[in-house]
Write a protein that holds these residues in place. Structure first.
Motif, PDB file in Angstrom:
ATOM      1  N   GLN A  46      10.586  10.383  -7.068  1.00  0.00           N
ATOM      2  CA  GLN A  46      11.204   9.883  -5.838  1.00  0.00           C
ATOM      3  C   GLN A  46      12.155   8.714  -6.145  1.00  0.00           C
ATOM      4  O   GLN A  46      13.260   8.641  -5.614  1.00  0.00           O
ATOM      5  CB  GLN A  46      10.091   9.418  -4.903  1.00  0.00           C
ATOM      6  N   ASP A  74      11.866   1.141  13.400  1.00  0.00           N
ATOM      7  CA  ASP A  74      12.507   2.117  14.282  1.00  0.00           C
ATOM      8  C   ASP A  74      11.462   2.950  15.025  1.00  0.00           C
ATOM      9  O   ASP A  74      11.765   3.551  16.038  1.00  0.00           O
ATOM     10  CB  ASP A  74      13.434   3.041  13.475  1.00  0.00           C
ATOM     11  N   VAL A 117       0.843  -1.197   0.000  1.00  0.00           N
ATOM     12  CA  VAL A 117       0.000   0.000   0.000  1.00  0.00           C
ATOM     13  C   VAL A 117       0.882   1.252   0.000  1.00  0.00           C
ATOM     14  O   VAL A 117       1.964   1.247   0.582  1.00  0.00           O
ATOM     15  CB  VAL A 117      -0.911  -0.010   1.251  1.00  0.00           C
ATOM     16  N   ASN A 118       0.405   2.307  -0.662  1.00  0.00           N
ATOM     17  CA  ASN A 118       1.151   3.573  -0.694  1.00  0.00           C
ATOM     18  C   ASN A 118       1.455   4.054   0.719  1.00  0.00           C
ATOM     19  O   ASN A 118       0.604   3.967   1.600  1.00  0.00           O
ATOM     20  CB  ASN A 118       0.329   4.658  -1.400  1.00  0.00           C
ATOM     21  N   GLY A 119       2.656   4.552   0.885  1.00  0.00           N
ATOM     22  CA  GLY A 119       3.034   5.112   2.181  1.00  0.00           C
ATOM     23  C   GLY A 119       3.705   4.108   3.107  1.00  0.00           C
ATOM     24  O   GLY A 119       4.218   4.474   4.160  1.00  0.00           O
ATOM     25  N   THR A 120       3.695   2.842   2.720  1.00  0.00           N
ATOM     26  CA  THR A 120       4.311   1.833   3.598  1.00  0.00           C
ATOM     27  C   THR A 120       5.840   1.874   3.517  1.00  0.00           C
ATOM     28  O   THR A 120       6.523   1.419   4.429  1.00  0.00           O
ATOM     29  CB  THR A 120       3.836   0.402   3.238  1.00  0.00           C
ATOM     30  N   GLY A 121       6.354   2.409   2.393  1.00  0.00           N
ATOM     31  CA  GLY A 121       7.813   2.492   2.251  1.00  0.00           C
ATOM     32  C   GLY A 121       8.348   1.701   1.061  1.00  0.00           C
ATOM     33  O   GLY A 121       9.517   1.313   1.046  1.00  0.00           O
ATOM     34  N   LYS A 122       7.505   1.486   0.054  1.00  0.00           N
ATOM     35  CA  LYS A 122       7.933   0.711  -1.112  1.00  0.00           C
ATOM     36  C   LYS A 122       9.129   1.337  -1.828  1.00  0.00           C
ATOM     37  O   LYS A 122      10.127   0.686  -2.081  1.00  0.00           O
ATOM     38  CB  LYS A 122       6.796   0.619  -2.144  1.00  0.00           C
ATOM     39  N   THR A 123       8.962   2.622  -2.175  1.00  0.00           N
ATOM     40  CA  THR A 123      10.003   3.284  -2.955  1.00  0.00           C
ATOM     41  C   THR A 123      11.303   3.368  -2.152  1.00  0.00           C
ATOM     42  O   THR A 123      12.392   3.087  -2.666  1.00  0.00           O
ATOM     43  CB  THR A 123       9.529   4.688  -3.384  1.00  0.00           C
ATOM     44  N   THR A 124      11.158   3.698  -0.884  1.00  0.00           N
ATOM     45  CA  THR A 124      12.329   3.794  -0.007  1.00  0.00           C
ATOM     46  C   THR A 124      13.035   2.438   0.084  1.00  0.00           C
ATOM     47  O   THR A 124      14.260   2.350  -0.014  1.00  0.00           O
ATOM     48  CB  THR A 124      11.877   4.246   1.405  1.00  0.00           C
ATOM     49  N   LYS A 144      16.774   1.503  -1.006  1.00  0.00           N
ATOM     50  CA  LYS A 144      17.740   0.967  -0.034  1.00  0.00           C
ATOM     51  C   LYS A 144      18.292  -0.387  -0.488  1.00  0.00           C
ATOM     52  O   LYS A 144      19.472  -0.676  -0.321  1.00  0.00           O
ATOM     53  CB  LYS A 144      17.065   0.762   1.318  1.00  0.00           C
ATOM     54  N   GLY A 187      13.133  -2.438   7.730  1.00  0.00           N
ATOM     55  CA  GLY A 187      13.498  -1.035   7.547  1.00  0.00           C
ATOM     56  C   GLY A 187      13.600  -0.378   8.917  1.00  0.00           C
ATOM     57  O   GLY A 187      12.715  -0.529   9.755  1.00  0.00           O
ATOM     58  N   LEU A 188      14.712   0.334   9.120  1.00  0.00           N
ATOM     59  CA  LEU A 188      14.958   0.902  10.455  1.00  0.00           C
ATOM     60  C   LEU A 188      15.215   2.395  10.405  1.00  0.00           C
ATOM     61  O   LEU A 188      15.889   2.948  11.261  1.00  0.00           O
ATOM     62  CB  LEU A 188      16.169   0.199  11.081  1.00  0.00           C
ATOM     63  N   GLY A 189      14.713   3.047   9.367  1.00  0.00           N
ATOM     64  CA  GLY A 189      14.907   4.482   9.251  1.00  0.00           C
ATOM     65  C   GLY A 189      14.747   4.919   7.807  1.00  0.00           C
ATOM     66  O   GLY A 189      14.542   4.091   6.919  1.00  0.00           O
ATOM     67  N   GLU A 190      14.841   6.238   7.588  1.00  0.00           N
ATOM     68  CA  GLU A 190      14.587   6.774   6.247  1.00  0.00           C
ATOM     69  C   GLU A 190      15.837   6.849   5.373  1.00  0.00           C
ATOM     70  O   GLU A 190      15.763   7.094   4.185  1.00  0.00           O
ATOM     71  CB  GLU A 190      13.962   8.162   6.374  1.00  0.00           C
ATOM     72  N   LYS A 213       9.775   0.695   9.093  1.00  0.00           N
ATOM     73  CA  LYS A 213       9.483   1.597  10.217  1.00  0.00           C
ATOM     74  C   LYS A 213       9.544   0.893  11.576  1.00  0.00           C
ATOM     75  O   LYS A 213       8.851   1.278  12.507  1.00  0.00           O
ATOM     76  CB  LYS A 213       8.140   2.311  10.012  1.00  0.00           C
TER      77      LYS A 213
HETATM   78  P1  GDP Z   1       5.576   4.200  -0.776  1.00  0.00           P
HETATM   79  O1  GDP Z   1       4.427   5.130  -1.035  1.00  0.00           O
HETATM   80  O2  GDP Z   1       5.110   2.860  -0.308  1.00  0.00           O
HETATM   81  O3  GDP Z   1       6.535   4.112  -1.906  1.00  0.00           O
HETATM   82  O4  GDP Z   1       6.345   4.800   0.503  1.00  0.00           O
HETATM   83  P2  GDP Z   1       7.663   5.697   0.557  1.00  0.00           P
HETATM   84  O5  GDP Z   1       8.848   4.890   0.187  1.00  0.00           O
HETATM   85  O6  GDP Z   1       7.419   6.970  -0.166  1.00  0.00           O
HETATM   86  O7  GDP Z   1       7.753   5.966   2.135  1.00  0.00           O
HETATM   87  C1  GDP Z   1       6.765   6.677   2.840  1.00  0.00           C
HETATM   88  C2  GDP Z   1       7.428   7.401   4.009  1.00  0.00           C
HETATM   89  O8  GDP Z   1       7.913   6.446   4.942  1.00  0.00           O
HETATM   90  C3  GDP Z   1       8.635   8.242   3.592  1.00  0.00           C
HETATM   91  O9  GDP Z   1       8.615   9.430   4.340  1.00  0.00           O
HETATM   92  C4  GDP Z   1       9.824   7.364   3.988  1.00  0.00           C
HETATM   93  O10 GDP Z   1      10.984   8.123   4.265  1.00  0.00           O
HETATM   94  C5  GDP Z   1       9.291   6.683   5.233  1.00  0.00           C
HETATM   95  N1  GDP Z   1       9.953   5.398   5.489  1.00  0.00           N
HETATM   96  C6  GDP Z   1      10.124   4.352   4.669  1.00  0.00           C
HETATM   97  N2  GDP Z   1      10.749   3.325   5.299  1.00  0.00           N
HETATM   98  C7  GDP Z   1      11.004   3.741   6.568  1.00  0.00           C
HETATM   99  C8  GDP Z   1      11.607   3.127   7.731  1.00  0.00           C
HETATM  100  O11 GDP Z   1      12.059   1.977   7.744  1.00  0.00           O
HETATM  101  N3  GDP Z   1      11.649   3.890   8.860  1.00  0.00           N
HETATM  102  C9  GDP Z   1      11.144   5.177   8.895  1.00  0.00           C
HETATM  103  N4  GDP Z   1      11.225   5.834  10.043  1.00  0.00           N
HETATM  104  N5  GDP Z   1      10.551   5.746   7.846  1.00  0.00           N
HETATM  105  C10 GDP Z   1      10.480   5.055   6.680  1.00  0.00           C
END
Ligand code: GDP
Length: 300
Positions: free
Chosen positions: A147, A255, A109-116, A120, A278-281, A253
């Protein structure tokens, strides 16, 4: 990769402290066992697992006549590891094979951290001397492509993208085609995660996978879950599991929560191992999931 232990311990110390003070109480009576169970449930381990862990622990303590805190802690460690699956294979398949790159789809789902997580993971692979191509198959938001491009530039991985609104499956196909032509090791495709309707999602992700499979097999479908979303995350996971054949979970997240116990529930429910956390941004904030380190941090 980050020092998983220190980072997890910091986020989960409240749970560990709670459990340890309960275990060190003079009498392990009915109330104490209940509190231990509640503490595990509070950490999102899930009622079924928490009940099972406490039941097994009680039996073992009784049989062994054990009372010492360290011994009980050792038994609890074993029970937690048993629930998490200490011996499960958690390798992320990133090796090329038969002259083709390994193909990884990142879903969630969007916002979960896919792109990040995609960024990584690319960083880890490039750091290991591998060549990587990224695919921006979330074409519904221009920001998502931008992004990923930022991540690509940062970690040294080219990004295949198209205009906003383009067919995600065609981006995925072109990414695999480019990866194959250029003989790269790993292709990672970041997908859209609009959970509008299950059918819509199914059509979209199913099509991406089918189209990619015209070119290559998909080696890994990583579901990205936000550890802070608890039960809601679990519901999302179920929907995705119905739509695509998930091979591993990246739990992000961690962390930001003392509820890492969701790992136990997710695996139990889906029968799919957590492979990455994932333990941070930051670009280095991704680690392979190590059950022993995780459980030790939980009990620290
Ligand atoms: P996507 O919409 O699923 O692609 O999500 P994004 O990759 O854009 O991440 C959404 C937000 O979560 C961003 O602000 C990221 O920096 C943050 N984020 C992603 N992974 C982590 C993590 O492991 N820890 C923390 N604290 N933030 C994270």
């Amino acid at each position: 990769m980050v020092r998983l232990r220190a980072r997890l311990a910091r986020s989960q110390s409240s749970l560990g402290q709670g459990l340890l003070s309960l275990l060190s109480s003079d009498t392990l009576d009915e109330d104490t066992w209940e509190e231990i169970e509640d503490t595990l449930i509070t950490a999102d381990i899930g009622v079924t697992s928490a009940t099972q862990i406490v039941e097994n622990l009680r039996t073992r303590v009784k049989v062994l006549g054990t009372r010492g805190t360290d011994e009980v802690r050792g038994l609890l460690r074993e029970e937690l590891l048993a629930q998490i699956g200490g011996d499960t294979d958690r390798t992320v398949r990133t090796e090329p094979h038969n002259g083709r790159p390994a193909v990884i789809m990142v879903v969630g789902v969007n916002g979960t951290g896919k792109t990040t997580t995609t960024g990584k993971l690319a960083r880890v692979l490039v750091g290991d001397g591998r060549s990587v191509v990224l695919g921006a198959a979330d074409t519904f938001r221009a920001a998502a492509t931008e992004q990923l491009q930022t991540w690509g530039g940062r970690v040294g991985a080219p990004v295949v993208s198209k205009e906003e609104g383009a067919d995600p499956a065609s981006v995925a196909f072109d990414t695999v085609a480019r990866g194959t032509e250029e003989g790269v090791d790993t292709v990672i495709i970041d997908t859209a995660g609009r959970l509008h309707t299950k059918t819509g999602l199914m059509d979209e992700l199913g099509k991406v996978k089918r189209v990619v499979e015209k070119k290559s097999q998909v080696d890994e479908v990583l579901l990205v879950l936000d550890a802070t979303t608890g039960q809601n995350g679990l519901r999302q996971a179920r929907v995705f599991a119905e739509v695509v054949n998930i091979t591993g979970i990246a739990l992000t997240k961690l962390d930001g929560t003392a509820k890492g116990g969701i790992i136990v529930q997710v695996q139990r429910e889906l029968g799919v191992p957590v492979k990455l956390v994932g333990l941070g941004e930051g670009p280095d904030d991704l680690a392979p999931f190590d059950p022993e380190v995780f459980v030790d941090a939980l009990l620290e």
